[in-house]
Design a protein around this motif. Structure first.
Motif, PDB file in Angstrom:
ATOM      1  N   LEU A 177       0.828  -1.203   0.000  1.00 29.96           N
ATOM      2  CA  LEU A 177       0.000   0.000   0.000  1.00 29.96           C
ATOM      3  C   LEU A 177       0.861   1.251   0.000  1.00 29.96           C
ATOM      4  CD1 LEU A 177      -2.801  -0.949   2.578  1.00 29.96           C
ATOM      5  CD2 LEU A 177      -3.006  -0.805   0.095  1.00 29.96           C
ATOM      6  N   LYS A 178       1.897   1.258   0.824  1.00 34.56           N
ATOM      7  CA  LYS A 178       2.769   2.429   0.889  1.00 34.56           C
ATOM      8  C   LYS A 178       3.575   2.592  -0.398  1.00 34.56           C
ATOM      9  CE  LYS A 178       4.157   0.582   4.726  1.00 34.56           C
ATOM     10  NZ  LYS A 178       4.876   0.243   5.973  1.00 34.56           N
ATOM     11  N   ALA A 181       1.361   4.022  -3.049  1.00 33.38           N
ATOM     12  CA  ALA A 181       1.149   5.461  -2.848  1.00 33.38           C
ATOM     13  C   ALA A 181       2.367   6.258  -3.297  1.00 33.38           C
ATOM     14  CB  ALA A 181       0.834   5.732  -1.378  1.00 33.38           C
ATOM     15  N   ARG A 190       1.599  12.698   3.488  1.00 33.06           N
ATOM     16  CA  ARG A 190       0.240  12.274   3.142  1.00 33.06           C
ATOM     17  C   ARG A 190       0.086  10.762   3.272  1.00 33.06           C
ATOM     18  NH1 ARG A 190      -1.114  14.580  -2.571  1.00 33.06           N
ATOM     19  NH2 ARG A 190      -3.058  13.440  -2.125  1.00 33.06           N
ATOM     20  N   ILE A 191       1.127  10.013   2.998  1.00 31.89           N
ATOM     21  CA  ILE A 191       1.058   8.560   3.197  1.00 31.89           C
ATOM     22  C   ILE A 191       0.803   8.239   4.656  1.00 31.89           C
ATOM     23  CG2 ILE A 191       2.403   6.428   3.155  1.00 31.89           C
ATOM     24  CD1 ILE A 191       3.788   7.457   0.668  1.00 31.89           C
ATOM     25  N   GLN A 194      -2.951   9.763   5.503  1.00 32.91           N
ATOM     26  CA  GLN A 194      -4.079   9.316   4.688  1.00 32.91           C
ATOM     27  C   GLN A 194      -4.109   7.810   4.464  1.00 32.91           C
ATOM     28  OE1 GLN A 194      -4.220  11.564   1.035  1.00 32.91           O
ATOM     29  NE2 GLN A 194      -4.192  13.537   2.071  1.00 32.91           N
ATOM     30  N   VAL A 195      -2.965   7.139   4.615  1.00 37.80           N
ATOM     31  CA  VAL A 195      -2.910   5.691   4.376  1.00 37.80           C
ATOM     32  C   VAL A 195      -2.713   4.915   5.677  1.00 37.80           C
ATOM     33  CG1 VAL A 195      -1.702   3.830   3.170  1.00 37.80           C
ATOM     34  CG2 VAL A 195      -2.024   6.045   2.042  1.00 37.80           C
TER      35      VAL A 195
END
Length: 284
Positions: A177-178, A181, A190-191, A194-195
């Motif tokens: 996921l990272k 992004a 923002r990672i 927001q993640v």
């Protein structure tokens, strides 16, 4: 056939019964003092001493304790001070704790392991052992009898546990996921917000509850660092009803009941996230 297979899948287990009985016993043990405080806060002084285990009746019902607390003391100001200190401390603990946990779990650098050990050491050593040094520091900074002094101490007290819990949960966030992004051009800031943060909400709720309760109930540091009339917290303000030779039990029990409400409300709001966080930590 379906009923038969279902009954076979849930066999009677004495160990399961023992576990449930143990949990029920612990629940009663934890709730009984709270229930006693609550019901006796609505009784007259004589009824409290004559039969403390009885529920209030029309003959014993009395609001004299709440009248004294709300009308003859600055309990609303004490509540306000406790709310300010607790909310501010939680905000900085969660913010700085999550940021530090992100750095320790995401990036590998020299001294990473020793830094984790340093924070773990902060959990093992009670902060009250440094009370004299903390008081001297607050005197030098001219922060005695201010809510800022309490916030600084509680942030230092709560950060080690927050960092250890959040770093373990952040380590379980899928790296794909990272990386995805980052491939989309999203910056690290923002990672993180927001993640990663939305995925560790159960851990954040767990840290919030475990941190909030000691801060709200603390009497030691408010008594030492902020004992003035304008900076007293609710736990310290209750002490005015406890005298050396006489204690106004109606006011004490009413104050304790009012002080319990925020903690119970917080648990009711975040109980699902708290249980998810504890369960995830246990499974992991």
């Amino acid at each position: 056939m379906a009923n038969a297979s279902h009954s076979k899948s849930l066999p009677f287990a004495p160990s399961r019964v023992f576990v449930h009985l143990t949990l029920i016993s612990y629940l009663l043990l934890a709730l009984l003092p709270i229930l006693l405080v609550f019901m006796n806060s609505f009784k007259s002084r004589d009824a409290i001493f004559n039969d403390p285990l009885a529920w209030p009746t029309p003959e014993t019902f009395s609001l004299i304790g709440y009248t004294k607390v709300l009308g003859r003391s600055d309990v609303l100001m004490y509540f306000g001070n406790s709310f300010i200190v607790t909310i501010a401390s939680l905000f900085f603990i969660l913010l700085f704790g999550a940021m530090a946990a992100w750095g320790l779990s995401e990036y590998r650098f020299k001294g990473n392991r020793w830094l984790k050990f340093f924070f773990a050491f902060g959990i093992m050593v009670p902060i009250r052992l440094g009370t004299v040094s903390i008081l001297q520091l607050m005197v030098d900074l001219n922060l005695v009898n201010t809510l800022t002094a309490l916030v600084l101490v509680y942030v230092a007290q709560g950060l080690p546990l927050a960092i250890m819990i959040l770093s373990e949960f952040m380590g379980q966030v899928p790296g794909e996921l990272k990386d995805a992004a980052r491939c989309d051009g999203i910056d690290e800031f923002r990672i993180f917000f927001q993640v990663v943060v939305p995925l560790i909400r159960p851990a954040i709720a767990t840290v919030a509850v475990f941190t909030m309760v000691p801060i709200w109930n603390d009497l030691w540091f408010p008594l030492i660092l902020a004992p003035s009339d304008k900076t007293q917290t609710i736990t310290l303000g209750i002490q005015q009803f406890v005298g050396q030779y006489a204690t106004d039990w109606n006011a004490v029990l009413a104050s304790l009941t009012l002080a319990i409400v925020p903690v119970v409300t917080l648990y009711a709001l975040f109980s699902r996230q708290l249980i998810r966080g504890i369960t995830a930590g246990a499974v992991k």
